[in-house]
Motif scaffolding. Structure first.
Motif, PDB file in Angstrom:
ATOM      1  N   ALA A 196       0.809  -1.220   0.000  1.00  0.00           N
ATOM      2  CA  ALA A 196       0.000   0.000   0.000  1.00  0.00           C
ATOM      3  C   ALA A 196       0.842   1.270   0.000  1.00  0.00           C
ATOM      4  CB  ALA A 196      -0.936   0.019   1.203  1.00  0.00           C
ATOM      5  N   ASN A 197       2.167   1.149   0.100  1.00  0.00           N
ATOM      6  CA  ASN A 197       3.032   2.335   0.114  1.00  0.00           C
ATOM      7  C   ASN A 197       2.584   3.370   1.145  1.00  0.00           C
ATOM      8  OD1 ASN A 197       4.929   1.537  -1.811  1.00  0.00           O
ATOM      9  ND2 ASN A 197       3.653   2.218  -3.512  1.00  0.00           N
ATOM     10  N   GLU A 198       2.191   2.881   2.317  1.00  0.00           N
ATOM     11  CA  GLU A 198       1.796   3.739   3.442  1.00  0.00           C
ATOM     12  C   GLU A 198       0.615   4.650   3.094  1.00  0.00           C
ATOM     13  OE1 GLU A 198       4.944   5.619   5.678  1.00  0.00           O
ATOM     14  OE2 GLU A 198       6.447   4.220   4.901  1.00  0.00           O
ATOM     15  N   ASP A 222       3.935  -2.121   3.986  1.00  0.00           N
ATOM     16  CA  ASP A 222       3.719  -0.693   4.234  1.00  0.00           C
ATOM     17  C   ASP A 222       2.235  -0.343   4.174  1.00  0.00           C
ATOM     18  OD1 ASP A 222       6.374  -0.068   4.643  1.00  0.00           O
ATOM     19  OD2 ASP A 222       6.755   0.492   2.568  1.00  0.00           O
ATOM     20  N   PRO A 223       1.424  -0.946   5.033  1.00  0.00           N
ATOM     21  CA  PRO A 223      -0.032  -0.806   4.887  1.00  0.00           C
ATOM     22  C   PRO A 223      -0.599   0.540   5.315  1.00  0.00           C
ATOM     23  CG  PRO A 223       0.508  -2.135   6.818  1.00  0.00           C
ATOM     24  CD  PRO A 223       1.801  -1.889   6.104  1.00  0.00           C
ATOM     25  N   SER A 244       4.739  -6.329   6.638  1.00  0.00           N
ATOM     26  CA  SER A 244       6.144  -5.998   6.399  1.00  0.00           C
ATOM     27  C   SER A 244       6.279  -4.485   6.256  1.00  0.00           C
ATOM     28  CB  SER A 244       6.661  -6.695   5.139  1.00  0.00           C
ATOM     29  OG  SER A 244       6.008  -6.177   3.990  1.00  0.00           O
ATOM     30  N   ALA A 245       7.503  -3.999   6.485  1.00  0.00           N
ATOM     31  CA  ALA A 245       7.756  -2.564   6.380  1.00  0.00           C
ATOM     32  C   ALA A 245       9.261  -2.331   6.356  1.00  0.00           C
ATOM     33  CB  ALA A 245       7.112  -1.806   7.549  1.00  0.00           C
ATOM     34  N   GLY A 246       9.642  -1.063   6.065  1.00  0.00           N
ATOM     35  CA  GLY A 246      11.038  -0.682   6.141  1.00  0.00           C
ATOM     36  C   GLY A 246      11.592  -0.038   4.900  1.00  0.00           C
ATOM     37  N   ILE A 264       5.250  -6.221  13.517  1.00  0.00           N
ATOM     38  CA  ILE A 264       5.784  -6.539  12.195  1.00  0.00           C
ATOM     39  C   ILE A 264       6.199  -8.004  12.120  1.00  0.00           C
ATOM     40  CG2 ILE A 264       8.165  -5.888  12.766  1.00  0.00           C
ATOM     41  CD1 ILE A 264       8.366  -4.641   9.967  1.00  0.00           C
ATOM     42  N   ASP A 265       6.047  -8.574  10.927  1.00  0.00           N
ATOM     43  CA  ASP A 265       6.460  -9.960  10.688  1.00  0.00           C
ATOM     44  C   ASP A 265       7.744 -10.048   9.873  1.00  0.00           C
ATOM     45  OD1 ASP A 265       4.055 -11.661  11.675  1.00  0.00           O
ATOM     46  OD2 ASP A 265       3.134 -10.065  10.482  1.00  0.00           O
TER      47      ASP A 265
END
Length: 368
Positions: A196-198, A222-223, A244-246, A264-265
């Motif tokens: 989702a690109n935040e 990046d939800p 996930s993110a980062g 986060i996973d």
């Protein structure tokens, strides 16, 4: 061995989406940073996308004077000197962190070349390759185009695909229909992830996750707006889809906050934006301590391939259709994925050689 020069420049590379050739496949801008030593070694690092002229100016006017004369192998000493320059207090961000990133990547490339080892080997050398996923599902595609591009990728040996959500004019319900259409067309054997690109609020992200939980989504990247760790925790508690993110702010302090909130996973740092490979190494060790998989997102390309291959908890590296086109232009013989796997180049450092003609042709001057 001492650093004799550091120089950064801004470049623009043209990319095109498959099927829609009048649309760019991502941002065309790159900052190229070269770190040179008195022994003739040159390391090349990059950053991208945001305020590129500001990043280059930061490197040339602020970081370069602090670096000249230092031993490039003394990374802790270098970061100790640069830290108060990029951020007098607290965590560096934005231009400061991007400037540090491209310098640090240049240092790792240089250190590898001087030692005759790849960056993946310097990081631990777990493998000489990484399996990959492909970011392809852009909002410019309609449903049938998504399927057509996906089938072309599958014919090229790929079986792991990522598409964007938060991009449909009709909102999350249309996003869900696009994902479901792709799943039904490709069957259950193809990995599908969403990103989702935040762009979503908590309630929209939660509703979208509920709509797609029966589609076997590999991860939701990046939800949320700003990926607030508190909201990420609530979303993670209410969906079975891994989070996930980062990509854009994946430094170690950020991941520590995610872990403290159990939010986060999958760790997805990008060394082009988080402070460089030195910072990604910290993130990777944190991921190992907390038994989290380590992946890559956000167009890190050849640079992020090395951390996924180098660490034993590395999982998947990203192939982004736009970044892939840029790397074919800027590097001679850039590595390409074969049957869903990309091998670390045999050459030392990041294993790629810059095409000097391409750099010259793509140079963007400050008044352009």
């Amino acid at each position: 061995m001492k650093i004799s020069d550091v120089r950064a420049s801004v470049h623009r590379f043209e990319t095109r989406l498959p099927l829609i050739h009048n649309r760019p496949a991502g941002d065309p801008m790159r900052v190229c940073c070269e770190v040179e030593t008195d022994e003739g070694h040159i390391g090349v690092g990059m950053s991208a996308r945001f305020l590129c002229h500001g990043v280059a100016a930061c490197v040339n006017h602020h970081l370069r004077p602090a670096l000249v004369g230092m031993d490039p192998r003394n990374l802790e000493a270098i970061h100790a000197r640069l830290q108060p320059i990029v951020s007098e207090r607290g965590q560096a961000s934005g231009i400061n962190l991007a400037a540090l990133s491209c310098v640090d990547l240049g240092l790792w490339d240089l250190i590898g070349k001087a030692a005759g080892r790849s960056v993946a080997q310097l990081l631990g050398g777990h493998r000489d390759h990484a399996d990959v996923y492909v970011t392809f599902g852009f909002g410019a595609y309609d449903r049938d185009q998504l399927v057509a591009v996906a089938r072309d990728l599958i014919a090229r040996g790929h079986s792991r695909l990522k598409m964007l959500v938060g991009v449909a004019p009709g909102g999350i319900r249309e996003d869900a229909e696009r994902v479901r259409h792709l799943r039904e067309a490709l069957g259950e054997d193809v990995l599908i992830a969403i990103d989702a690109n935040e762009s979503l609020g908590l309630e929209d992200a939660l509703q979208l996750a509920r709509m797609l939980e029966d589609c076997g989504i590999a991860w939701f990247e990046d939800p949320l707006h700003r990926n607030d760790p508190r909201d990420m925790r609530l979303l993670r508690q209410r969906t079975s889809i891994p989070l996930s993110a980062g990509q854009m702010d994946g430094h170690s302090e950020r991941f520590r906050h995610f872990l403290e909130h159990d939010a986060i996973d999958i760790f997805m740092p990008n060394s082009l934006f988080n402070g460089g490979m030195t910072e990604t190494r910290r993130v990777a060790h944190l991921a190992q301590i907390y038994n989290r998989p380590l992946s890559d997102a956000g167009g890190g390309g050849i640079y992020c391939l090395h951390h996924v291959a180098g660490f034993r908890n590395g999982t998947l590296a990203e192939v982004h259709l736009g970044v892939e086109q840029v790397e074919r232009q800027v590097f001679e013989h850039a590595p390409e994925a074969v049957n869903g796997r990309m091998h670390v180049p045999d050459a030392p450092g990041f294993g790629v050689t810059v095409d000097r003609d391409a750099l010259k042709d793509s140079l963007v001057r400050g008044d352009d």
